[in-house]
Design a protein around this motif. Structure first.
Motif, mmCIF file in Angstrom:
data_model
loop_
_atom_site.group_PDB
_atom_site.id
_atom_site.type_symbol
_atom_site.label_atom_id
_atom_site.label_comp_id
_atom_site.label_asym_id
_atom_site.label_seq_id
_atom_site.Cartn_x
_atom_site.Cartn_y
_atom_site.Cartn_z
ATOM 1 N N ASP A 99 -0.729 8.394 -3.816
ATOM 2 C CA ASP A 99 -1.591 8.290 -5.004
ATOM 3 C C ASP A 99 -0.750 8.134 -6.269
ATOM 4 N N MET A 100 -1.056 7.067 -7.038
ATOM 5 C CA MET A 100 -0.259 6.749 -8.224
ATOM 6 C C MET A 100 -0.940 7.171 -9.540
ATOM 7 N N HIS A 101 -2.154 7.708 -9.468
ATOM 8 C CA HIS A 101 -2.878 8.079 -10.695
ATOM 9 C C HIS A 101 -2.208 9.290 -11.344
ATOM 10 N N ASP A 102 -1.870 9.156 -12.631
ATOM 11 C CA ASP A 102 -1.162 10.295 -13.240
ATOM 12 C C ASP A 102 -1.711 10.744 -14.593
ATOM 13 N N ILE A 103 -2.799 10.130 -15.061
ATOM 14 C CA ILE A 103 -3.297 10.495 -16.397
ATOM 15 C C ILE A 103 -3.843 11.926 -16.406
ATOM 16 N N CYS A 145 -1.675 20.462 -7.355
ATOM 17 C CA CYS A 145 -1.761 19.110 -6.789
ATOM 18 C C CYS A 145 -2.954 18.363 -7.371
ATOM 19 N N SER A 146 -2.706 17.119 -7.750
ATOM 20 C CA SER A 146 -3.775 16.261 -8.257
ATOM 21 C C SER A 146 -3.975 15.098 -7.281
ATOM 22 N N ALA A 147 -5.244 14.676 -7.084
ATOM 23 C CA ALA A 147 -5.531 13.482 -6.275
ATOM 24 C C ALA A 147 -6.756 12.793 -6.852
ATOM 25 N N LEU A 149 -7.970 9.791 -5.249
ATOM 26 C CA LEU A 149 -8.537 8.907 -4.226
ATOM 27 C C LEU A 149 -9.077 9.735 -3.061
ATOM 28 N N THR A 150 -10.232 9.308 -2.533
ATOM 29 C CA THR A 150 -10.763 10.005 -1.356
ATOM 30 C C THR A 150 -9.796 9.842 -0.181
ATOM 31 N N THR A 151 -9.015 8.773 -0.199
ATOM 32 C CA THR A 151 -8.059 8.537 0.901
ATOM 33 C C THR A 151 -6.800 9.397 0.784
HETATM 34 CO CO1 B1M Z 1 -7.718 3.789 -9.743
HETATM 35 N N1 B1M Z 1 -9.296 4.382 -8.736
HETATM 36 N N2 B1M Z 1 -7.086 2.809 -8.186
HETATM 37 N N3 B1M Z 1 -6.336 3.131 -10.924
HETATM 38 N N4 B1M Z 1 -8.711 4.500 -11.178
HETATM 39 C C1 B1M Z 1 -10.199 5.331 -9.404
HETATM 40 C C2 B1M Z 1 -9.773 6.762 -9.102
HETATM 41 C C3 B1M Z 1 -11.603 4.947 -8.780
HETATM 42 C C4 B1M Z 1 -12.625 6.102 -8.756
HETATM 43 C C5 B1M Z 1 -12.161 3.706 -9.524
HETATM 44 C C6 B1M Z 1 -13.515 3.290 -9.023
HETATM 45 O O1 B1M Z 1 -13.635 2.673 -8.004
HETATM 46 N N5 B1M Z 1 -14.546 3.624 -9.760
HETATM 47 C C7 B1M Z 1 -11.178 4.475 -7.365
HETATM 48 C C8 B1M Z 1 -11.134 5.562 -6.290
HETATM 49 C C9 B1M Z 1 -12.279 5.451 -5.299
HETATM 50 C C10 B1M Z 1 -12.202 6.533 -4.309
HETATM 51 O O2 B1M Z 1 -11.206 6.900 -3.779
HETATM 52 N N6 B1M Z 1 -13.368 7.081 -4.051
HETATM 53 C C11 B1M Z 1 -9.805 3.880 -7.632
HETATM 54 C C12 B1M Z 1 -9.148 2.949 -6.801
HETATM 55 C C13 B1M Z 1 -9.935 2.446 -5.605
HETATM 56 C C14 B1M Z 1 -7.827 2.491 -7.048
HETATM 57 C C15 B1M Z 1 -6.988 1.516 -6.196
HETATM 58 C C16 B1M Z 1 -7.075 1.716 -4.682
HETATM 59 C C17 B1M Z 1 -7.437 0.088 -6.633
HETATM 60 C C18 B1M Z 1 -6.767 -1.046 -5.903
HETATM 61 O O3 B1M Z 1 -5.581 -1.221 -5.932
HETATM 62 N N7 B1M Z 1 -7.611 -1.800 -5.239
HETATM 63 C C19 B1M Z 1 -5.541 1.770 -6.729
HETATM 64 C C20 B1M Z 1 -4.821 2.884 -5.962
HETATM 65 C C21 B1M Z 1 -3.382 2.989 -6.337
HETATM 66 C C22 B1M Z 1 -2.764 4.260 -5.750
HETATM 67 O O4 B1M Z 1 -2.860 5.322 -6.371
HETATM 68 N N8 B1M Z 1 -2.178 4.153 -4.587
HETATM 69 C C23 B1M Z 1 -5.856 2.209 -8.128
HETATM 70 C C24 B1M Z 1 -5.003 1.985 -9.202
HETATM 71 C C25 B1M Z 1 -5.272 2.367 -10.509
HETATM 72 C C26 B1M Z 1 -4.387 1.985 -11.719
HETATM 73 C C27 B1M Z 1 -2.905 1.933 -11.391
HETATM 74 C C28 B1M Z 1 -4.847 0.610 -12.171
HETATM 75 C C29 B1M Z 1 -4.824 3.049 -12.774
HETATM 76 C C30 B1M Z 1 -3.946 4.329 -12.774
HETATM 77 C C31 B1M Z 1 -2.987 4.367 -13.950
HETATM 78 C C32 B1M Z 1 -2.333 5.729 -14.066
HETATM 79 O O5 B1M Z 1 -2.846 6.758 -13.675
HETATM 80 N N9 B1M Z 1 -1.155 5.699 -14.652
HETATM 81 C C33 B1M Z 1 -6.204 3.459 -12.246
HETATM 82 C C34 B1M Z 1 -7.175 4.138 -13.038
HETATM 83 C C35 B1M Z 1 -6.828 4.359 -14.490
HETATM 84 C C36 B1M Z 1 -8.417 4.596 -12.493
HETATM 85 C C37 B1M Z 1 -9.636 5.188 -13.238
HETATM 86 C C38 B1M Z 1 -10.355 4.020 -13.900
HETATM 87 C C39 B1M Z 1 -9.387 6.271 -14.269
HETATM 88 C C40 B1M Z 1 -8.599 7.480 -13.763
HETATM 89 C C41 B1M Z 1 -8.209 8.340 -14.948
HETATM 90 O O6 B1M Z 1 -7.071 8.316 -15.374
HETATM 91 N N10 B1M Z 1 -9.208 9.057 -15.532
HETATM 92 C C42 B1M Z 1 -10.458 5.820 -12.023
HETATM 93 C C43 B1M Z 1 -11.956 5.865 -12.263
HETATM 94 C C44 B1M Z 1 -12.423 7.222 -12.742
HETATM 95 O O7 B1M Z 1 -11.820 8.239 -12.474
HETATM 96 N N11 B1M Z 1 -13.525 7.228 -13.427
HETATM 97 C C45 B1M Z 1 -9.885 5.128 -10.857
HETATM 98 C C46 B1M Z 1 -8.998 9.867 -16.731
HETATM 99 C C47 B1M Z 1 -8.366 11.212 -16.312
HETATM 100 C C48 B1M Z 1 -8.231 12.101 -17.564
HETATM 101 O O8 B1M Z 1 -9.254 11.838 -15.404
HETATM 102 O O9 B1M Z 1 -7.538 11.880 -13.509
HETATM 103 O O10 B1M Z 1 -9.956 12.573 -13.116
HETATM 104 P P1 B1M Z 1 -8.780 12.488 -14.033
HETATM 105 O O11 B1M Z 1 -8.371 13.988 -14.452
HETATM 106 C C49 B1M Z 1 -9.339 14.911 -14.900
HETATM 107 C C50 B1M Z 1 -9.874 15.833 -13.782
HETATM 108 O O12 B1M Z 1 -10.020 15.170 -12.533
HETATM 109 C C51 B1M Z 1 -8.902 16.963 -13.796
HETATM 110 O O13 B1M Z 1 -8.397 17.042 -15.151
HETATM 111 C C52 B1M Z 1 -8.664 15.843 -15.868
HETATM 112 C C53 B1M Z 1 -9.587 16.150 -17.055
HETATM 113 O O14 B1M Z 1 -9.186 17.221 -17.807
HETATM 114 N N12 B1M Z 1 -7.734 16.981 -12.923
HETATM 115 C C54 B1M Z 1 -7.256 18.167 -12.452
HETATM 116 C C55 B1M Z 1 -6.921 16.011 -12.483
HETATM 117 N N13 B1M Z 1 -5.931 16.511 -11.738
HETATM 118 C C56 B1M Z 1 -6.113 17.847 -11.705
HETATM 119 C C57 B1M Z 1 -5.380 18.874 -11.076
HETATM 120 C C58 B1M Z 1 -5.834 20.192 -11.229
HETATM 121 C C59 B1M Z 1 -6.983 20.471 -11.959
HETATM 122 C C60 B1M Z 1 -7.693 19.482 -12.607
HETATM 123 O O15 B1M Z 1 -5.233 21.272 -10.677
HETATM 124 C C61 B1M Z 1 -4.001 21.116 -10.064
#
Ligand code: B1M
Length: 211
Positions: A99-103, A145-147, A149-151
């Motif tokens: 998993d490469m997501h790091d925001i 740990c952060s994730a 992706l469902t995968t």
């Molecule tokens: Co990706 N991506 N992405 N992506 N991406 C998602 C996650 C997805 C939901 C988009 C969608 O389809 N709607 C989907 C996942 C579907 C699933 O698994 N069910 C998806 C997919 C499919 C993919 C790829 C497979 C796409 C492809 O290549 N075909 C690919 C996978 C790459 C990989 O990781 N191997 C991919 C790639 C990417 C980018 C590289 C383009 C980019 C990442 C850039 C980066 O991170 N540097 C990206 C992005 C930006 C997203 C979305 C649009 C935004 C994620 C984000 O940063 N949100 C995302 C859609 C979405 O989430 N709505 C999506 C903002 C961030 C602040 O929120 O990370 O959830 P989040 O963190 C929150 C909480 O979750 C929590 O705190 C934060 C808020 O305070 N939290 C924790 C997080 N970690 C925590 C740990 C904790 C506690 C709380 O304790 C330890």
């Protein structure tokens, strides 16, 4: 249009300089940093997420939006993390293997550091073995740990099992989070804590480290 909408829309267009300008404006108007993060930056990123899912935008656009999000977060960082706090302990943090997501992870780091936690950031694509080696060698009381992706969320279960196998499950707390993660999943894999956002993750980590 409110300044939050300005931030959200500029982020969706990947206009990093405009995001910085509007975030700075919002701070100047007296909005709290957490509100700017939630109503502007995260809101914009959520809209991008929906468009991404619906194939209205593709990976390059999402990456540019992510860069704009990071630019905005950088401005907020000193306000989210109040400096000068005494160290309360050490946390080893990373996004799990595959998993490469790091925001979100980076936000967790900012909030934890703001609470005086020393964070060892392993970045993305972190294997269970790497979490274990780092936590043991660096004397971390918590592994976070952060994730996204469902995968990849299943790797968190492997982290728990790896710590169990090494006889380290009693000594080190395991925290999990990320968009697809739930309390039910946390219970299933036997982790110590699930938190839905970065702020609550930092509060739970402080509790684990100080109790
Ligand atoms: Co990706 N991506 N992405 N992506 N991406 C998602 C996650 C997805 C939901 C988009 C969608 O389809 N709607 C989907 C996942 C579907 C699933 O698994 N069910 C998806 C997919 C499919 C993919 C790829 C497979 C796409 C492809 O290549 N075909 C690919 C996978 C790459 C990989 O990781 N191997 C991919 C790639 C990417 C980018 C590289 C383009 C980019 C990442 C850039 C980066 O991170 N540097 C990206 C992005 C930006 C997203 C979305 C649009 C935004 C994620 C984000 O940063 N949100 C995302 C859609 C979405 O989430 N709505 C999506 C903002 C961030 C602040 O929120 O990370 O959830 P989040 O963190 C929150 C909480 O979750 C929590 O705190 C934060 C808020 O305070 N939290 C924790 C997080 N970690 C925590 C740990 C904790 C506690 C709380 O304790 C330890």
């Amino acid at each position: 249009m409110s300044v939050f909408e300005d931030i959200s829309q500029s982020l969706q267009k990947g206009r990093a300089k405009l995001v910085v300008q509007y975030v700075t404006q919002a701070i100047g108007e007296g909005h709290p940093a957490q509100e700017i993060l939630d109503k502007g930056l995260i809101e914009g990123m959520n809209i991008i997420g929906v468009k991404f899912k619906n194939n209205e935008v593709y990976v390059p656009e999402v990456m540019i939006a992510a860069r704009a999000m990071n630019a905005g977060t950088e401005i907020l960082k000193p306000l989210l993390a109040s400096s000068g706090a005494k160290s309360v302990g050490r946390v080893c943090l990373g996004t799990v293997k595959g998993d490469m997501h790091d925001i979100g992870k980076n936000l967790v780091k900012i909030m934890m550091e703001g609470k005086g936690i020393e964070v060892i950031d392993l970045g993305t694509d972190v294997s269970p073995q790497k979490f274990l080696e780092t936590a043991v060698n660096e004397h971390c009381g918590v592994v976070a740990c952060s994730a996204l992706l469902t995968t990849t969320m299943g790797v968190m279960g492997e982290v728990v099992e790896t710590f169990k196998g090494a006889g380290q499950r009693q000594n080190i707390k395991i925290m999990i989070g990320g968009a697809p993660v739930t309390q039910q999943f946390c219970d299933e894999i036997g982790a110590d804590s699930y938190t839905p956002d970065a702020a609550s993750a930092s509060e739970v980590a402080v509790n684990f480290l100080t109790n």
